[in-house]
Motif scaffolding. Structure first.
Motif, PDB file in Angstrom:
ATOM      1  N   VAL A 164       0.843  -1.195   0.000  1.00  0.00           N
ATOM      2  CA  VAL A 164       0.000   0.000   0.000  1.00  0.00           C
ATOM      3  C   VAL A 164       0.880   1.248   0.000  1.00  0.00           C
ATOM      4  CG1 VAL A 164      -1.719   1.298   1.311  1.00  0.00           C
ATOM      5  CG2 VAL A 164      -1.884  -1.196   1.164  1.00  0.00           C
ATOM      6  N   VAL A 165       1.939   1.201   0.777  1.00  0.00           N
ATOM      7  CA  VAL A 165       2.851   2.349   0.832  1.00  0.00           C
ATOM      8  C   VAL A 165       3.532   2.551  -0.519  1.00  0.00           C
ATOM      9  CG1 VAL A 165       4.903   3.306   1.934  1.00  0.00           C
ATOM     10  CG2 VAL A 165       3.253   2.000   3.290  1.00  0.00           C
ATOM     11  N   LYS A 166       3.967   1.457  -1.104  1.00  0.00           N
ATOM     12  CA  LYS A 166       4.644   1.567  -2.398  1.00  0.00           C
ATOM     13  C   LYS A 166       3.712   2.150  -3.458  1.00  0.00           C
ATOM     14  CE  LYS A 166       7.393  -0.836  -5.830  1.00  0.00           C
ATOM     15  NZ  LYS A 166       6.622  -0.245  -6.935  1.00  0.00           N
ATOM     16  N   ARG A 167       2.486   1.687  -3.435  1.00  0.00           N
ATOM     17  CA  ARG A 167       1.543   2.193  -4.423  1.00  0.00           C
ATOM     18  C   ARG A 167       1.383   3.706  -4.261  1.00  0.00           C
ATOM     19  NH1 ARG A 167      -3.402  -0.956  -3.794  1.00  0.00           N
ATOM     20  NH2 ARG A 167      -4.101   0.715  -2.463  1.00  0.00           N
ATOM     21  N   GLU A 168       1.371   4.125  -3.014  1.00  0.00           N
ATOM     22  CA  GLU A 168       1.189   5.541  -2.727  1.00  0.00           C
ATOM     23  C   GLU A 168       2.436   6.332  -3.183  1.00  0.00           C
ATOM     24  OE1 GLU A 168      -1.711   7.506  -2.457  1.00  0.00           O
ATOM     25  OE2 GLU A 168      -2.090   5.467  -1.730  1.00  0.00           O
ATOM     26  N   LEU A 169       3.594   5.735  -2.998  1.00  0.00           N
ATOM     27  CA  LEU A 169       4.833   6.375  -3.454  1.00  0.00           C
ATOM     28  C   LEU A 169       4.832   6.541  -4.964  1.00  0.00           C
ATOM     29  CD1 LEU A 169       7.514   4.622  -1.223  1.00  0.00           C
ATOM     30  CD2 LEU A 169       7.231   7.094  -1.481  1.00  0.00           C
ATOM     31  N   ASP A 170       4.538   5.458  -5.671  1.00  0.00           N
ATOM     32  CA  ASP A 170       4.485   5.509  -7.133  1.00  0.00           C
ATOM     33  C   ASP A 170       3.483   6.553  -7.582  1.00  0.00           C
ATOM     34  OD1 ASP A 170       6.274   3.515  -7.041  1.00  0.00           O
ATOM     35  OD2 ASP A 170       4.898   1.909  -7.646  1.00  0.00           O
ATOM     36  N   ASN A 171       2.370   6.501  -6.936  1.00  0.00           N
ATOM     37  CA  ASN A 171       1.294   7.415  -7.232  1.00  0.00           C
ATOM     38  C   ASN A 171       1.790   8.854  -7.110  1.00  0.00           C
ATOM     39  OD1 ASN A 171      -1.153   8.522  -7.611  1.00  0.00           O
ATOM     40  ND2 ASN A 171      -2.128   7.682  -5.799  1.00  0.00           N
ATOM     41  N   ARG A 172       2.486   9.122  -6.006  1.00  0.00           N
ATOM     42  CA  ARG A 172       2.983  10.476  -5.763  1.00  0.00           C
ATOM     43  C   ARG A 172       3.951  10.898  -6.866  1.00  0.00           C
ATOM     44  NH1 ARG A 172       7.196  11.254  -1.146  1.00  0.00           N
ATOM     45  NH2 ARG A 172       8.338  10.144  -2.768  1.00  0.00           N
ATOM     46  N   ASP A 173       4.839   9.998  -7.214  1.00  0.00           N
ATOM     47  CA  ASP A 173       5.821  10.337  -8.235  1.00  0.00           C
ATOM     48  C   ASP A 173       5.160  10.650  -9.566  1.00  0.00           C
ATOM     49  OD1 ASP A 173       7.647   9.948  -6.299  1.00  0.00           O
ATOM     50  OD2 ASP A 173       8.292   7.950  -6.980  1.00  0.00           O
ATOM     51  N   GLU A 174       4.195   9.850  -9.912  1.00  0.00           N
ATOM     52  CA  GLU A 174       3.485  10.082 -11.174  1.00  0.00           C
ATOM     53  C   GLU A 174       2.764  11.418 -11.149  1.00  0.00           C
ATOM     54  OE1 GLU A 174       0.997   6.695 -11.703  1.00  0.00           O
ATOM     55  OE2 GLU A 174       2.666   5.379 -12.245  1.00  0.00           O
ATOM     56  N   LEU A 175       2.122  11.688 -10.023  1.00  0.00           N
ATOM     57  CA  LEU A 175       1.383  12.939  -9.915  1.00  0.00           C
ATOM     58  C   LEU A 175       2.321  14.132  -9.991  1.00  0.00           C
ATOM     59  CD1 LEU A 175      -1.133  11.902  -7.127  1.00  0.00           C
ATOM     60  CD2 LEU A 175      -1.720  12.517  -9.475  1.00  0.00           C
ATOM     61  N   ARG A 176       3.454  13.982  -9.338  1.00  0.00           N
ATOM     62  CA  ARG A 176       4.430  15.075  -9.360  1.00  0.00           C
ATOM     63  C   ARG A 176       4.882  15.359 -10.784  1.00  0.00           C
ATOM     64  NH1 ARG A 176       8.426  13.746  -4.356  1.00  0.00           N
ATOM     65  NH2 ARG A 176       7.323  14.965  -2.752  1.00  0.00           N
ATOM     66  N   ALA A 177       5.199  14.272 -11.500  1.00  0.00           N
ATOM     67  CA  ALA A 177       5.653  14.425 -12.878  1.00  0.00           C
ATOM     68  C   ALA A 177       4.597  15.138 -13.707  1.00  0.00           C
ATOM     69  CB  ALA A 177       5.967  13.052 -13.467  1.00  0.00           C
ATOM     70  N   SER A 178       3.384  14.690 -13.589  1.00  0.00           N
ATOM     71  CA  SER A 178       2.306  15.309 -14.360  1.00  0.00           C
ATOM     72  C   SER A 178       2.154  16.771 -13.981  1.00  0.00           C
ATOM     73  CB  SER A 178       0.985  14.602 -14.079  1.00  0.00           C
ATOM     74  OG  SER A 178       1.068  13.252 -14.439  1.00  0.00           O
ATOM     75  N   LEU A 179       2.171  17.022 -12.702  1.00  0.00           N
ATOM     76  CA  LEU A 179       1.915  18.367 -12.224  1.00  0.00           C
ATOM     77  C   LEU A 179       3.012  19.319 -12.721  1.00  0.00           C
ATOM     78  CD1 LEU A 179      -0.102  19.907 -10.565  1.00  0.00           C
ATOM     79  CD2 LEU A 179       1.300  19.487  -8.537  1.00  0.00           C
ATOM     80  N   GLU A 180       4.230  18.823 -12.679  1.00  0.00           N
ATOM     81  CA  GLU A 180       5.353  19.625 -13.147  1.00  0.00           C
ATOM     82  C   GLU A 180       5.137  20.058 -14.598  1.00  0.00           C
ATOM     83  OE1 GLU A 180       9.954  18.514 -13.300  1.00  0.00           O
ATOM     84  OE2 GLU A 180       8.902  17.789 -11.503  1.00  0.00           O
ATOM     85  N   ILE A 181       4.743  19.106 -15.411  1.00  0.00           N
ATOM     86  CA  ILE A 181       4.519  19.402 -16.821  1.00  0.00           C
ATOM     87  C   ILE A 181       3.374  20.381 -17.005  1.00  0.00           C
ATOM     88  CG2 ILE A 181       3.890  18.400 -19.028  1.00  0.00           C
ATOM     89  CD1 ILE A 181       5.215  15.771 -17.919  1.00  0.00           C
ATOM     90  N   VAL A 182       2.294  20.130 -16.282  1.00  0.00           N
ATOM     91  CA  VAL A 182       1.134  21.011 -16.421  1.00  0.00           C
ATOM     92  C   VAL A 182       1.492  22.419 -15.983  1.00  0.00           C
ATOM     93  CG1 VAL A 182      -1.188  21.484 -15.567  1.00  0.00           C
ATOM     94  CG2 VAL A 182      -0.550  19.155 -16.218  1.00  0.00           C
ATOM     95  N   ASP A 183       2.229  22.518 -14.877  1.00  0.00           N
ATOM     96  CA  ASP A 183       2.642  23.840 -14.408  1.00  0.00           C
ATOM     97  C   ASP A 183       3.488  24.553 -15.447  1.00  0.00           C
ATOM     98  OD1 ASP A 183       1.351  24.038 -12.025  1.00  0.00           O
ATOM     99  OD2 ASP A 183       2.935  23.056 -10.861  1.00  0.00           O
ATOM    100  N   ALA A 184       4.415  23.813 -16.037  1.00  0.00           N
ATOM    101  CA  ALA A 184       5.278  24.405 -17.055  1.00  0.00           C
ATOM    102  C   ALA A 184       4.463  24.912 -18.236  1.00  0.00           C
ATOM    103  CB  ALA A 184       6.300  23.369 -17.521  1.00  0.00           C
ATOM    104  N   ARG A 185       3.492  24.122 -18.633  1.00  0.00           N
ATOM    105  CA  ARG A 185       2.639  24.529 -19.745  1.00  0.00           C
ATOM    106  C   ARG A 185       1.885  25.807 -19.399  1.00  0.00           C
ATOM    107  NH1 ARG A 185       3.197  24.085 -24.490  1.00  0.00           N
ATOM    108  NH2 ARG A 185       0.981  24.099 -24.963  1.00  0.00           N
ATOM    109  N   LEU A 186       1.392  25.838 -18.194  1.00  0.00           N
ATOM    110  CA  LEU A 186       0.636  27.021 -17.776  1.00  0.00           C
ATOM    111  C   LEU A 186       1.539  28.242 -17.790  1.00  0.00           C
ATOM    112  CD1 LEU A 186      -1.653  25.672 -14.944  1.00  0.00           C
ATOM    113  CD2 LEU A 186      -2.398  26.976 -16.938  1.00  0.00           C
ATOM    114  N   ALA A 187       2.741  28.049 -17.295  1.00  0.00           N
ATOM    115  CA  ALA A 187       3.688  29.167 -17.279  1.00  0.00           C
ATOM    116  C   ALA A 187       3.938  29.656 -18.697  1.00  0.00           C
ATOM    117  CB  ALA A 187       4.993  28.724 -16.630  1.00  0.00           C
TER     118      ALA A 187
END
Length: 870
Positions: free
Chosen positions: A843-866
């Motif tokens: 469960v912890v690992k899934r949450e870690l992976d999840n976080r990493d994926e979300l971070r990656a996506s968010l980074e890209i979306v933020d960059a696009r917005l900028a």
RNA sequence: GGGUCGUUAGCUCAACUGGCAGAGCGUUUGACUUACAUUCAAGAGGUUACAGGUUCGAGUCCUGUACGACCCACCA
């Protein structure tokens, strides 16, 4: 042979059913001799019955159980039959005679029974034919009727044995009398409803002057009073004990007695005692040796014991009596009260407690064994909450009134001699002056023997040997006491074994608004009507998947139509596969090289489905299993896999085409087998069109999980690719890109970059994207694009002419908000040391992976917005 | 008087041993894309009745409340 455009259920159902039956596949003999038996005795429907939605539910569930067992290779026996249903049938025949202007008594017993049998022979099979229409795979060669010779013999033997064991006795006792049916009924056949009534308070006159205040809800029973009782310690009345009271209007002299059963708090604290018409008073009467007076006739009119009131109906008498008492100055007051009123389960009329000579069974000794069998686990009740209900009833069980004043039924094998002797036995006693008992047995008495009497008991038949104890008793919770408990008691008592291993109880069918089905509401759901319109399969699937075990099911008839669409959808899937199999039949399964990503994905998903379905079937969670198969086939197989398969099918790589065909066939054929117990007809018809082994899907093996097919990597990648496709479709839709317009796209590859070919093919096929090209790391973001972000992968859609910068910004902001929310949640959990240390690693690992994926996506979306702000 | 079940999207219902709340119908938008318009795609729509508790974590377990349905019980 190509498939017709649509599934013609109307012609297929009858054809397939006859074919199955003629091949003997409904019989347990179709399985190998050493196969493990799986046996269900059908809850026998009333011969008079017409298929209603309740039957449809149990048929759907039981046929599902039987077909599943059969596919598992068991010797499946579903033993059908019908019940003579004493009261219901007799009423029906009485109505027929009434239409001819003759009463039952004018007709006489003999002609009445002749007519009933004739009617049964003519129409009694109707209900069973309707079961066939539903696809019920019963072994019709073993069909039984509760009143046929074998079963009647069993009933007679059981009755005689119980009599000889001293458990059956005859005598005057207080019974529930049904004035409309003019027979006694058992406690179970009486329903208690809370109703508004009247409480009558009056003065019970004493012989030497004075009076005792007494209350009653049934003043007409005053005429049957044989005492007035007070509590021995009641200061108010103690001095009156031993004096004489006078029955109002009759002036019959009765004693004033003291009995501890009198409740000082209730009413006036003094009790009129009517042993002939009240169970409570009957007990008091026995203790004090009071006379038992019956003041009513069989139709609940007053009899000669009611003196001047003789001949009046009980309710007329109540009013007359009260007004006479009022005139005599004996009344005190009348109050409105809420109290429970006993009503006949059948007619709805008010049941009259009445003393009468009947046959009874002492049930307590049999109840012991029935309790133990469930307590020690020889019988399991599903859902197990009903176990407590079962215990409670058996622990407090009362004697069972067995006799019914009817003609249609098993006649009690008793004769009365000239000197009051009673003979119970198989044959009439020799000698003069014996008269046979007129009464018959409660219908449920013969039903109680059903699981073994239908297998030939008391003969030691081969069937009894092989198929008893039966496996599964599937029925409604409403007859847990009426039927299930009694089968267990009688089964254990007479065969020494439990009659079945598992009791599965289903709920009642209600309408789409959760209301009880009733004539007054006119909300009945006619299964025949829906089978005419949509076929048996959609009705069955709807009934099984609309609820959960033991709970009532609200049937929303719109779901039947929806499942008819599902049947069509299945048909279309099969058509597609069949069409593509085309001339290549036989060739399709030769290629054994590794499968492509798509196929590994769908096979992995299929295996998970098989796994789940097996687990759910083992836990009787049929509804959930059905829903999952439905969702898999429609949502995953048809919406995604079939669409994707067109890539290979239309391509020129022969090997890829064959492997894809192989997967299409395998997944669909397996899904069809999973679905067969739910929807026997369409699955058989489809199966016959697909490559298959064996003659009939009925006998095809039930799907088993295959560890080899599990492929978490393929699932993870496909999840991402599917998300990208969805994202592109969403962007097209939001920007109103004309449906036919082909667009190009660029991919900044993350993980998906390893599967650029697959992604290119998918977006090309599924969202009209041509020329998906890769962006190199050093390339800057393209201008004027809509952006689709999934994890670390980005798809840029050059829609310069359509892009509105504000709109794109809003779109991305919405996306960002969602990502942030989910990321916060994940981060919150991971920041919590307790979570990290205590939650399971996975469960912890899934949450870690999840976080990493979300971070990656968010980074890209933020960059696009900028970049949009520039 | 005892006991059971239920309360999740507008409606009817799901959610296996606690781990990111789903489906059908209805609704909005678009599409006859050669298996299927009996269809497909995209969307909107939820404080899981309420109040506490246990737990790293509750629709799910515990206690209580409200409402609804049902079962059992001899309340004059």
């Amino acid at each position: 042979m190509t498939m017709p455009k649509t599934f013609d259920f109307a012609s297929a159902e009858g054809r397939l059913y006859d074919w199955w039956e003629q091949n003997g596949w409904f019989r347990p003999e179709a399985a190998p001799e050493d196969a493990e038996p799986f046996v269900i005795s059908i809850p026998p429907p009333n011969v008079t019955g017409a298929l209603h939605i309740g039957h449809a539910l149990f048929v759907s569930i039981e046929d599902l159980m039987i077909r599943h067992a059969r596919m598992q290779g068991k010797a499946a026996l579903w033993l059908p039959g019908s019940d003579h249903a004493g009261i219901a049938t007799q009423l029906q025949i009485e109505r027929m005679f009434a239409e001819e202007g003759r009463s039952k008594d004018e007709v006489g017993r003999e002609e009445f029974l002749e007519r009933t049998w004739a009617w049964k022979e003519r129409y009694g099979g109707e209900i069973l034919n309707q079961l066939r229409r539903m696809g019920a795979s019963c072994d019709w060669e073993r069909e039984r009727f509760t009143l046929d010779d074998g079963l009647s013999g069993a009933v007679r033997d059981v009755f005689i044995a119980l009599y000889e064991q001293g458990l059956v006795y005859r005598g005057p006792r207080l019974v529930n009398w049904s004035p409309g049916l003019q027979t006694a009924v058992s406690d179970l056949e009486v329903e208690h409803a809370e109703e508004t009534g009247k409480m009558y308070l009056f003065r019970y006159p004493l012989k030497d002057g004075g009076h005792i205040p007494v209350a009653t809800t049934r003043p007409e029973t005053i005429l049957g009073d044989t005492a007035v009782a007070v509590h021995p310690d009641d200061e108010r009345y103690r001095h009156l004990v031993g004096r004489r009271a006078l029955v109002p209007m009759l002036n019959r002299e009765i004693p004033v007695i003291a009995d501890p059963q009198v409740d000082r708090e209730k009413g006036s604290g003094a009790l009129k005692v009517t042993p002939g018409h009240d169970p409570n008073d009957f007990d008091i009467g026995e203790r004090h040796d009071l006379p038992v007076l019956n003041v009513m006739n069989r139709d609940a009119s007053m009899n000669e014991n009611a003196g001047p009131y003789a001949g009046l109906d009980r309710f007329e008498c109540r009013e007359k009596m009260w007004s006479d008492m009022e005139a005599a100055g004996l009344t005190i007051k009348v109050e409105d009260i809420r109290h429970s009123v006993p009503r006949s389960q059948r007619g709805g009329e008010i049941i009259e407690p009445m003393v009468s000579v009947q046959w009874f069974l002492r049930v307590k000794p049999l109840a012991q064994g029935a309790l133990e069998a469930v307590r020690d686990g020889r019988i399991r009740i599903v859902p197990d909450r009903f176990t407590r209900v079962y215990y409670h009833w058996l622990e407090n069980i009362e004697d069972w009134c067995l006799s019914r004043q009817l003609w249609w039924g098993h006649r009690i094998p008793a004769w009365y001699g000239p000197n009051g002797e009673i003979h119970v036995g198989r044959d009439a006693p020799t000698g003069e002056g014996w008269t046979a008992e007129e009464d018959v047995l409660d219908t449920w008495f013969s039903s109680g023997l059903w699981p073994f009497s239908t297998l030939g008991w008391p003969q030691e038949t081969a069937d009894l040997q092989r198929f008893y104890p039966t496996t599964m008793m599937e029925t409604g919770y409403d007859i847990l006491f009426f039927w299930v408990a009694r089968m267990i008691m009688l089964g254990l008592w007479f065969t020494g074994e439990v009659p079945f291993r598992t009791v599965y109880l289903h709920g009642m069918v209600r309408d789409g608004l959760g209301r009880k089905i009733s004539k007054t509401l006119d909300n009945s759901i006619d299964p025949l009507e829906y089978m005419d319109r949509y076929g048996a399969d959609p009705l069955r699937f709807t009934l099984v998947t609309s609820g959960t075990p033991g709970n009532d099911v609200n049937v929303d008839v719109k779901r039947i139509e929806g499942n008819w669409r599902f049947v069509n959808k299945l048909w279309q899937m099969a058509s597609f596969v069949k069409l593509n199999l085309g001339g290549h039949e036989g060739e399709w399964q030769h290629d054994s090289s590794p499968h492509d990503l798509y196929s590994r994905w769908i096979l992995s998903r299929l295996d998970t489905l098989v796994r789940n379905a097996n687990r759910q079937f083992d836990s009787y969670l049929y509804g959930e299993a059905g829903r999952q198969v439905h969702d898999f086939l429609w949502r995953e197989f048809a919406d995604w896999y079939i669409e994707i398969s067109k890539i290979a099918l239309h391509g020129d790589d022969v090997g890829a085409r064959q492997r894809t065909l192989q997967t299409l066939v395998h997944a669909l054929e397996t899904g069809t087998r999973l679905l067969h117990p739910f929807m026997p007809f369409v699955t058989e018809e489809i199966w016959q069109h697909l490559p298959h082994e064996g003659e009939t899907i009925m006998m095809a093996p039930w799907p088993q999980p295959d560890e080899e097919l599990q492929d978490p990597d393929a699932e993870a990648i496909m999840d991402a690719l599917v998300e990208l496709v969805r994202g592109v479709r969403n962007a097209r839709s939001e920007y109103n890109v004309p449906h036919g317009r082909r667009i190009s796209a660029q991919l900044r590859p993350g993980l998906a970059g390893n599967h650029i070919d697959e992604l290119r093919a998918m977006v090309g096929r599924l969202c009209r994207v041509e020329n998906l090209t890769l962006l190199a790391t050093e390339d800057s973001d393209p201008e004027g694009c809509a952006t689709v972000v999934v994890n670390d992968s980005v798809v840029y859609l050059p829609l310069a002419d359509l892009i509105d910068v504000d709109a794109e910004r809003r779109r991305l902001e919405k996306e960002r908000d969602q990502l942030q929310q989910r990321l916060q949640r994940a981060q919150g959990m991971l920041k919590n040391e307790q979570f990290v240390s205590r939650a399971p690693e996975a469960v912890v690992k899934r949450e870690l992976d999840n976080r990493d994926e979300l971070r990656a996506s968010l980074e890209i979306v933020d960059a696009r917005l900028a970049s949009l702000r520039d």
